[in-house]
Design a protein around this motif. Structure first.
Motif, PDB file in Angstrom:
ATOM      1  N   UNK A   6       0.395   4.075   1.355  1.00 37.97           N
ATOM      2  CA  UNK A   6      -0.862   3.955   2.105  1.00 37.97           C
ATOM      3  C   UNK A   6      -0.995   2.573   2.741  1.00 37.97           C
ATOM      4  N   UNK A   7      -0.793   1.530   1.942  1.00 32.00           N
ATOM      5  CA  UNK A   7      -0.930   0.168   2.458  1.00 32.00           C
ATOM      6  C   UNK A   7       0.152  -0.150   3.484  1.00 32.00           C
ATOM      7  N   UNK A   8       1.370   0.306   3.250  1.00 37.44           N
ATOM      8  CA  UNK A   8       2.473   0.052   4.177  1.00 37.44           C
ATOM      9  C   UNK A   8       2.219   0.728   5.521  1.00 37.44           C
ATOM     10  N   UNK A   9       1.811   1.984   5.497  1.00 38.59           N
ATOM     11  CA  UNK A   9       1.552   2.702   6.748  1.00 38.59           C
ATOM     12  C   UNK A   9       0.358   2.100   7.494  1.00 38.59           C
ATOM     13  N   UNK A  45      -1.952  -6.640   9.242  1.00 43.10           N
ATOM     14  CA  UNK A  45      -0.532  -6.399   9.030  1.00 43.10           C
ATOM     15  C   UNK A  45      -0.005  -7.174   7.824  1.00 43.10           C
ATOM     16  N   UNK A  46      -0.106  -8.478   7.846  1.00 43.17           N
ATOM     17  CA  UNK A  46       0.533  -9.309   6.828  1.00 43.17           C
ATOM     18  C   UNK A  46      -0.058  -9.104   5.435  1.00 43.17           C
ATOM     19  N   UNK A  47      -1.370  -9.126   5.318  1.00 44.95           N
ATOM     20  CA  UNK A  47      -1.986  -8.990   3.992  1.00 44.95           C
ATOM     21  C   UNK A  47      -1.774  -7.593   3.410  1.00 44.95           C
ATOM     22  N   UNK A  48      -2.025  -6.561   4.204  1.00 50.77           N
ATOM     23  CA  UNK A  48      -1.848  -5.208   3.675  1.00 50.77           C
ATOM     24  C   UNK A  48      -0.382  -4.930   3.357  1.00 50.77           C
ATOM     25  N   UNK A  49       0.526  -5.460   4.177  1.00 48.52           N
ATOM     26  CA  UNK A  49       1.959  -5.319   3.889  1.00 48.52           C
ATOM     27  C   UNK A  49       2.315  -6.041   2.589  1.00 48.52           C
ATOM     28  N   UNK A  50       1.772  -7.231   2.411  1.00 48.02           N
ATOM     29  CA  UNK A  50       2.032  -7.990   1.179  1.00 48.02           C
ATOM     30  C   UNK A  50       1.510  -7.256  -0.048  1.00 48.02           C
ATOM     31  N   UNK A  51       0.334  -6.649   0.077  1.00 48.71           N
ATOM     32  CA  UNK A  51      -0.204  -5.876  -1.046  1.00 48.71           C
ATOM     33  C   UNK A  51       0.687  -4.668  -1.345  1.00 48.71           C
ATOM     34  N   UNK A  54       3.594  -5.922  -3.228  1.00 51.22           N
ATOM     35  CA  UNK A  54       3.150  -6.276  -4.581  1.00 51.22           C
ATOM     36  C   UNK A  54       3.120  -5.040  -5.481  1.00 51.22           C
ATOM     37  N   UNK A  55       2.507  -3.974  -4.992  1.00 52.22           N
ATOM     38  CA  UNK A  55       2.410  -2.751  -5.808  1.00 52.22           C
ATOM     39  C   UNK A  55       3.769  -2.090  -6.005  1.00 52.22           C
ATOM     40  N   UNK A  56       4.691  -2.302  -5.084  1.00 53.54           N
ATOM     41  CA  UNK A  56       6.047  -1.748  -5.236  1.00 53.54           C
ATOM     42  C   UNK A  56       6.850  -2.556  -6.260  1.00 53.54           C
ATOM     43  N   UNK A  57       6.693  -3.861  -6.242  1.00 55.79           N
ATOM     44  CA  UNK A  57       7.487  -4.730  -7.119  1.00 55.79           C
ATOM     45  C   UNK A  57       6.973  -4.779  -8.554  1.00 55.79           C
ATOM     46  N   UNK A  58       5.659  -4.703  -8.711  1.00 54.43           N
ATOM     47  CA  UNK A  58       5.075  -4.853 -10.040  1.00 54.43           C
ATOM     48  C   UNK A  58       4.411  -3.548 -10.467  1.00 54.43           C
ATOM     49  N   UNK A  59       4.650  -3.173 -11.689  1.00 59.27           N
ATOM     50  CA  UNK A  59       4.174  -1.874 -12.167  1.00 59.27           C
ATOM     51  C   UNK A  59       2.731  -1.958 -12.662  1.00 59.27           C
ATOM     52  N   UNK A  60       1.829  -2.045 -11.715  1.00 63.61           N
ATOM     53  CA  UNK A  60       0.406  -2.002 -12.037  1.00 63.61           C
ATOM     54  C   UNK A  60       0.077  -0.534 -12.302  1.00 63.61           C
ATOM     55  N   UNK A  61      -0.546  -0.222 -13.416  1.00 63.25           N
ATOM     56  CA  UNK A  61      -0.804   1.187 -13.755  1.00 63.25           C
ATOM     57  C   UNK A  61      -1.563   1.934 -12.647  1.00 63.25           C
ATOM     58  N   UNK A  62      -1.134   3.152 -12.377  1.00 62.58           N
ATOM     59  CA  UNK A  62      -1.790   3.985 -11.355  1.00 62.58           C
ATOM     60  C   UNK A  62      -3.230   4.280 -11.721  1.00 62.58           C
ATOM     61  N   UNK A  63      -3.536   4.236 -13.013  1.00 61.17           N
ATOM     62  CA  UNK A  63      -4.896   4.534 -13.468  1.00 61.17           C
ATOM     63  C   UNK A  63      -5.834   3.330 -13.382  1.00 61.17           C
ATOM     64  N   UNK A  64      -5.333   2.199 -12.934  1.00 65.25           N
ATOM     65  CA  UNK A  64      -6.139   0.980 -12.881  1.00 65.25           C
ATOM     66  C   UNK A  64      -7.298   1.117 -11.897  1.00 65.25           C
ATOM     67  N   UNK A  65      -8.501   1.052 -12.418  1.00 64.82           N
ATOM     68  CA  UNK A  65      -9.700   1.105 -11.568  1.00 64.82           C
ATOM     69  C   UNK A  65      -9.752  -0.141 -10.687  1.00 64.82           C
ATOM     70  N   UNK A  66      -9.361  -1.267 -11.236  1.00 64.60           N
ATOM     71  CA  UNK A  66      -9.358  -2.514 -10.469  1.00 64.60           C
ATOM     72  C   UNK A  66      -8.412  -2.409  -9.266  1.00 64.60           C
ATOM     73  N   UNK A  67      -7.249  -1.801  -9.469  1.00 63.93           N
ATOM     74  CA  UNK A  67      -6.307  -1.634  -8.360  1.00 63.93           C
ATOM     75  C   UNK A  67      -6.880  -0.700  -7.300  1.00 63.93           C
ATOM     76  N   UNK A  68      -7.566   0.351  -7.724  1.00 64.20           N
ATOM     77  CA  UNK A  68      -8.189   1.269  -6.759  1.00 64.20           C
ATOM     78  C   UNK A  68      -9.271   0.539  -5.957  1.00 64.20           C
TER      79      UNK A  68
END
Length: 131
Positions: A6-9, A45-51, A54-68
């Protein structure tokens, strides 16, 4: 929802819009949209791409409300800031100055919350970040 995809697109769409505006400015010699162009490329572009990375490199839980919260405030805030900036500076519809200003301010404020959520993620989910 796949946060990374989503963020990449979304970042690719902002990159394309930013390049289109830059091409228009270069061709016309009119740099009235330079601040909007810069924010679309840096925030959109830059910030959303960086995010996305970040989510690809680090395994932040999919259930994280904070990440959502982070993903959605970043997405909505980027849209609000960049469109609000365009509305404010270009003023395409006369007599909407107050609406344009509020759209700009609210968009920027929501984006601020997105960056604050990212700050919290870096510390709350820091245990998932390994060297």
């Amino acid at each position: 929802m796949d946060r990374t995809r989503f963020l990449l697109r979304t970042s690719a769409i902002y990159a394309f819009i930013g390049v289109m505006i830059g091409s228009h400015m270069a061709g016309s010699g009119d740099y009235v949209f330079r601040a909007i162009h810069a924010h679309i490329l840096v925030v959109g572009w830059l910030s959303l791409f960086s995010f996305a990375i970040f989510y690809r490199l680090f395994s932040i839980p999919a259930s994280s409300v904070l990440a959502k919260i982070h993903v959605w405030t970043s997405f909505l805030g980027t849209f609000g800031l960049t469109v609000g900036m365009w509305l404010y500076y270009a003023n395409p519809i006369p007599n909407l100055a107050t609406f344009n200003l509020l759209f700009f301010i609210i968009g920027g404020s929501v984006l601020f919350l997105g960056f604050f959520a990212f700050l919290l993620i870096a510390f709350v989910h820091g245990k998932h970040i390994h060297e």
